[in-house]
Motif scaffolding. Structure first.
Motif, PDB file in Angstrom:
ATOM      1  N   ASP A 226       0.925  -0.977  -0.098  1.00 14.65           N
ATOM      2  CA  ASP A 226      -0.094   0.081  -0.014  1.00 14.65           C
ATOM      3  C   ASP A 226       0.890   0.959   0.001  1.00 14.65           C
ATOM      4  OD1 ASP A 226      -2.375  -1.645   0.012  1.00 14.65           O
ATOM      5  OD2 ASP A 226      -2.637  -1.313   2.078  1.00 14.65           O
ATOM      6  N   TYR A 316     -12.363  11.784  -8.372  1.00 15.57           N
ATOM      7  CA  TYR A 316     -11.255  11.341  -7.350  1.00 15.57           C
ATOM      8  C   TYR A 316      -9.949  12.406  -7.636  1.00 15.57           C
ATOM      9  CZ  TYR A 316     -14.624   7.451  -7.219  1.00 15.57           C
ATOM     10  OH  TYR A 316     -15.596   6.590  -7.471  1.00 15.57           O
ATOM     11  N   GLN A 377      -3.859   2.056 -10.054  1.00 16.99           N
ATOM     12  CA  GLN A 377      -4.311   1.289  -9.021  1.00 16.99           C
ATOM     13  C   GLN A 377      -5.028   2.093  -7.988  1.00 16.99           C
ATOM     14  OE1 GLN A 377      -3.467   1.198  -5.369  1.00 16.99           O
ATOM     15  NE2 GLN A 377      -4.228  -0.787  -4.963  1.00 16.99           N
ATOM     16  N   ASN A 381      -8.955   1.594  -6.899  1.00 12.96           N
ATOM     17  CA  ASN A 381      -9.270   1.264  -5.381  1.00 12.96           C
ATOM     18  C   ASN A 381     -10.540   2.372  -4.906  1.00 12.96           C
ATOM     19  OD1 ASN A 381      -7.744  -1.033  -5.096  1.00 12.96           O
ATOM     20  ND2 ASN A 381      -6.620   0.200  -3.788  1.00 12.96           N
ATOM     21  N   ALA A 382     -10.275   3.477  -5.605  1.00 17.25           N
ATOM     22  CA  ALA A 382     -11.395   4.652  -5.224  1.00 17.25           C
ATOM     23  C   ALA A 382     -12.630   4.391  -5.693  1.00 17.25           C
ATOM     24  CB  ALA A 382     -10.845   6.007  -5.377  1.00 17.25           C
ATOM     25  N   PHE A 384     -14.073   1.453  -6.576  1.00 20.06           N
ATOM     26  CA  PHE A 384     -14.754   0.121  -6.341  1.00 20.06           C
ATOM     27  C   PHE A 384     -14.683   0.020  -4.764  1.00 20.06           C
ATOM     28  CE2 PHE A 384     -13.486  -0.576 -10.892  1.00 20.06           C
ATOM     29  CZ  PHE A 384     -14.834  -0.811 -11.200  1.00 20.06           C
ATOM     30  N   GLU A 385     -13.924   0.586  -4.002  1.00 23.08           N
ATOM     31  CA  GLU A 385     -13.952   0.488  -2.448  1.00 23.08           C
ATOM     32  C   GLU A 385     -15.354   0.610  -2.004  1.00 23.08           C
ATOM     33  OE1 GLU A 385     -11.537   4.394  -1.210  1.00 23.08           O
ATOM     34  OE2 GLU A 385     -10.815   2.418  -0.815  1.00 23.08           O
TER      35      GLU A 385
END
Length: 385
Positions: A226, A316, A377, A381-382, A384-385
């Motif tokens: 991360d 985002y 990446q 993540n933003a 689908f989280e």
């Protein structure tokens, strides 16, 4: 609607010939205002977050390194403004694409055109996201002052983006936008203003805390993977903060070169079309008369609408800026300027200068690749989280 205009004058942005007669009326001050407006843009707002991810050593060093790279690239591009001699010309290359065409040929010119238009389009997309984030921040601040800092002040981005898009639909139709010196002066003042406001708020927070927070390692994460993703994304954000290479030869606020390119393409492809070439004078007793063109109304409205639609799909800020910065930094700020310098100075392959320039380009390519991967990446993540 008034009568059809017989003598249609194309926008000064449209001609691409380096030998066309253009009266240059700019001054050092107007140029500086344009430069400040173009460089101190949305990307500046992500630098604090990027520095926090990289830490107090790697963060400032990265900012300075990208600034130095941009400075070198700018010097190279300035030398490419005149062709074939960097000082005596006699040809003036009034756009980035013209410079690539003259030095590197038609194939590179087409590739550069795609990348450059995508870069400028992405920048306008970023400004839609930035405006919505700014409006939301103002709303949350007002809410906290009214309700207290423990209040659930939450606002969505869609309405702000639609509002900003509606304003831009009108603004995009303003003729001779590049001649509005007062606008660049105002934008330059605003750019400095929000930069100093951000600095002031950060300083006030440090005073309130009584200590400078952060660390050499940056913001901690639960695992190394991360941390690497965030570091890579931070590099992409920093790259986005230095957009000068793409506009140094044609200093224009970012949508205008796209409009000029697209409209010139339609004019060349459809010389007999009334939709493309006819201008109509609109006269009103309360407003100055102005001309309208069907193509400009439709294309520019669709352009603005598309940026708002994509921004609403991916609102985002840091992730989008990282993707755009990583995607465009190497080809526009490094690859094409380096290749033009090699051609302009007739640098032979495998000489010391050639090796240095190629190595410089390759290292920047590696940085761009890791920044792009990390930003993609983060965007996934933003989403689908």
């Amino acid at each position: 609607m008034g009568e059809e205009e017989e003598d249609n004058q194309l926008s000064p942005l449209l001609p691409s010939s380096s030998t066309s007669s253009v009266k240059r009326t700019g001054t050092v001050w107007t140029a500086v205002a344009h430069i400040i407006t173009g460089v101190i843009g949305a990307g500046v707002l992500s630098l604090a977050w990027s520095t926090a991810q990289l830490g107090w050593i790697a963060g400032p060093i990265s900012v300075l390194v990208f600034a130095a790279i941009t400075l070198v690239s700018t010097y190279i591009l300035c030398d490419c403004y005149m062709y074939p001699h960097p000082h005596y010309g006699p040809n003036r290359l009034r756009s980035y694409m013209d410079a690539v065409l003259f030095y590197l040929g038609e194939k590179n010119h087409k590739v550069c055109g795609v990348i450059l238009m995508e870069t400028l389009y992405g920048s306008t997309l970023a400004y839609v996201i930035t405006s919505a984030s700014s409006i939301k921040a103002i709303q949350k601040s007002n809410c906290y002052h009214r309700e207290g800092h423990n209040a659930p002040c939450s606002y969505e981005d869609t309405s702000s983006m639609l509002l900003f898009g509606a304003v831009q639909v009108v603004m995009s139709q303003i003729p001779d936008f590049h001649n509005m010196k007062w606008l660049s002066m105002l934008a330059a003042i605003m750019s400095f203003a929000y930069s100093f406001i951000g600095f002031g708020l950060g300083l006030a927070q440090v005073i309130e805390n009584g200590t400078i927070k952060g660390s050499i390692n940056g913001v901690p994460t639960t695992n190394i993977a991360d941390k690497l993703w965030l570091v890579f994304q931070a590099l992409g954000d920093i790259a986005f903060a230095y957009p000068y290479s793409g506009i140094v030869l044609e200093i224009q606020i970012f949508g205008q070169p796209v409009f000029a390119f697209a409209e010139r393409w339609f004019i060349d492809g459809f010389p007999n079309s009334w939709f493309v070439n006819n201008y109509y004078t609109n006269k009103h007793r309360w407003f100055p008369s102005f001309q309208i063109n069907p193509l400009k109304i439709c294309f520019r409205t669709a352009y603005v609408a598309s940026t708002a639609a994509i921004a609403m799909m991916f609102p985002y800020f840091n992730q989008v800026l990282g993707v755009l910065g990583a995607l465009n930094f190497w080809p526009l700020a490094i690859y094409f300027p380096v290749e033009m310098r090699i051609v302009q100075n007739k640098i032979q392959s495998w000489t010391r200068k050639w090796v240095v320039l190629k190595s410089f380009s390759f290292v920047c390519l590696l940085v761009t690749i890791v920044a792009f991967i990390g930003s993609i990446q983060g965007l996934i993540n933003a989403k689908f989280e």
